[in-house]
Design a protein around this motif. Structure first.
Motif, PDB file in Angstrom:
ATOM      1  N   ALA A   1      36.292  33.118  41.021  1.00 41.22           N
ATOM      2  CA  ALA A   1      35.891  34.245  40.167  1.00 41.22           C
ATOM      3  C   ALA A   1      36.817  35.462  40.282  1.00 41.22           C
ATOM      4  O   ALA A   1      37.202  36.045  39.259  1.00 41.22           O
ATOM      5  N   PRO A   2      37.217  35.882  41.491  1.00 44.14           N
ATOM      6  CA  PRO A   2      38.085  37.069  41.578  1.00 44.14           C
ATOM      7  C   PRO A   2      39.461  36.884  40.927  1.00 44.14           C
ATOM      8  O   PRO A   2      40.115  37.872  40.595  1.00 44.14           O
ATOM      9  N   TRP A   3      39.892  35.629  40.774  1.00 46.43           N
ATOM     10  CA  TRP A   3      41.239  35.366  40.221  1.00 46.43           C
ATOM     11  C   TRP A   3      41.175  34.551  38.926  1.00 46.43           C
ATOM     12  O   TRP A   3      42.163  33.949  38.521  1.00 46.43           O
ATOM     13  N   ARG A   4      40.017  34.550  38.268  1.00 51.68           N
ATOM     14  CA  ARG A   4      39.845  33.645  37.124  1.00 51.68           C
ATOM     15  C   ARG A   4      40.867  33.875  36.014  1.00 51.68           C
ATOM     16  O   ARG A   4      41.201  32.945  35.283  1.00 51.68           O
ATOM     17  N   ASN A   5      41.373  35.108  35.880  1.00 53.83           N
ATOM     18  CA  ASN A   5      42.370  35.370  34.831  1.00 53.83           C
ATOM     19  C   ASN A   5      43.727  34.755  35.157  1.00 53.83           C
ATOM     20  O   ASN A   5      44.585  34.647  34.277  1.00 53.83           O
ATOM     21  N   ARG A   6      43.921  34.371  36.411  1.00 55.09           N
ATOM     22  CA  ARG A   6      45.186  33.759  36.822  1.00 55.09           C
ATOM     23  C   ARG A   6      45.084  32.243  36.963  1.00 55.09           C
ATOM     24  O   ARG A   6      46.095  31.578  37.203  1.00 55.09           O
ATOM     25  N   LEU A   7      43.891  31.715  36.822  1.00 53.73           N
ATOM     26  CA  LEU A   7      43.659  30.287  37.012  1.00 53.73           C
ATOM     27  C   LEU A   7      43.530  29.576  35.670  1.00 53.73           C
ATOM     28  O   LEU A   7      43.245  30.194  34.642  1.00 53.73           O
ATOM     29  N   LEU A   8      43.728  28.269  35.688  1.00 58.93           N
ATOM     30  CA  LEU A   8      43.593  27.449  34.489  1.00 58.93           C
ATOM     31  C   LEU A   8      42.188  26.850  34.438  1.00 58.93           C
ATOM     32  O   LEU A   8      41.695  26.352  35.457  1.00 58.93           O
ATOM     33  N   PRO A   9      41.527  26.910  33.285  1.00 65.50           N
ATOM     34  CA  PRO A   9      40.189  26.302  33.183  1.00 65.50           C
ATOM     35  C   PRO A   9      40.234  24.803  33.447  1.00 65.50           C
ATOM     36  O   PRO A   9      41.159  24.113  33.016  1.00 65.50           O
ATOM     37  N   LEU A  10      39.228  24.305  34.143  1.00 65.00           N
ATOM     38  CA  LEU A  10      39.110  22.867  34.420  1.00 65.00           C
ATOM     39  C   LEU A  10      37.890  22.335  33.681  1.00 65.00           C
ATOM     40  O   LEU A  10      36.751  22.590  34.091  1.00 65.00           O
TER      41      LEU A  10
END
Length: 246
Positions: free
Chosen positions: A177-186
């Motif tokens: 959650a804290p880095w969701r803008n940097r992660l790719l959706p799975l």
């Protein structure tokens, strides 16, 4: 030198006035080329079409030679595939993907997956999820496999929602959650073995995921562009979803 195997035709190019060089993906001998004498004849042309599953006998004086193929039909899929824009782009994309692998390297798992996909390329609701799973399998065979089985931060196998673009490992919804803008959706359908409904937005996320790792780990290091067939396949898939919704 001689061997016998089954294979799926990926393509053919003219050779001389009457022959073709046939490109196949085989069960035990990987992606393999061979000369088919008389392959441009009216009798042989329908057999030597992409998507057809065939029985192959390869002969050559030395292993490193191109060699010749003797070809007999096992399953003629080409006519069915040619009636579907999605299937046409799909078989072209599968061929482009398999050309990333070294010639004559055996990949039995990829062959079996290819056989399943070829049987369903004209069925959008099945072809879409199968193709992206094929891309994941191909990344794994190329040495860039993603770990979608457990969270890289907590070790949990539940509530996996993201993939780290750095490590290619899954992350849970809470941990990411804290880095969701940097992660790719799975998308969830990639983390379960059972067949499940796959919404268009989940498919888009899945292809964005595999596309990211193909670009970073395969295409860019090799100085390649994404194959045009991938864009064609995704566009045809989107049109099929629109038609189904409308």
């Amino acid at each position: 030198m001689e061997w016998r195997d089954e294979g799926i035709i990926l393509g053919a190019r003219k050779h001389g006035e009457t022959s073709v060089v046939l490109e196949t993906m085989t069960a035990a001998h990987g992606r393999h080329l061979g000369l088919v004498k008389g392959g441009r004849s009216r009798r042989m042309q329908p057999l030597l079409q992409p998507g057809n599953r065939v029985d192959l006998v390869w002969r050559a004086r030395l292993e490193e030679h191109l060699g010749t193929f003797q070809v007999e039909p096992l399953e003629l899929n080409a006519a069915r595939l040619l009636a579907s824009a999605l299937a046409i782009h799909g078989i072209q994309l599968l061929a482009a993907h398999l050309r990333l692998m070294p010639e004559r390297d055996a990949h039995a798992g990829l062959y079996e997956t290819l056989k399943v996909i070829t049987a369903h390329l004209d069925e959008p609701e099945i072809a879409g999820p199968l193709m992206v799973r094929f891309e994941l399998a191909l990344l794994d065979e190329l040495g860039f496999g993603l770990d979608l089985t457990q969270c890289a931060l907590t070790g949990s196998r539940e509530s996996l929602a993201y993939v780290s673009p750095k490590s290619g490992r899954a992350v849970t919804e809470e941990a990411g959650a804290p880095w969701r803008n940097r992660l790719l959706p799975l998308p969830r359908f990639l983390t379960v073995k059972a067949r499940m409904e796959t919404p268009p937005d989940a498919l888009e996320d899945a292809y964005r995921l595999t596309g990211f790792f193909f670009h970073r780990n395969v295409y860019e290091p090799r100085g390649m562009e994404e194959p045009a067939a991938r864009g064609g396949f995704l566009a045809a898939l989107a049109r099929s979803a629109e038609d189904a919704a409308g």
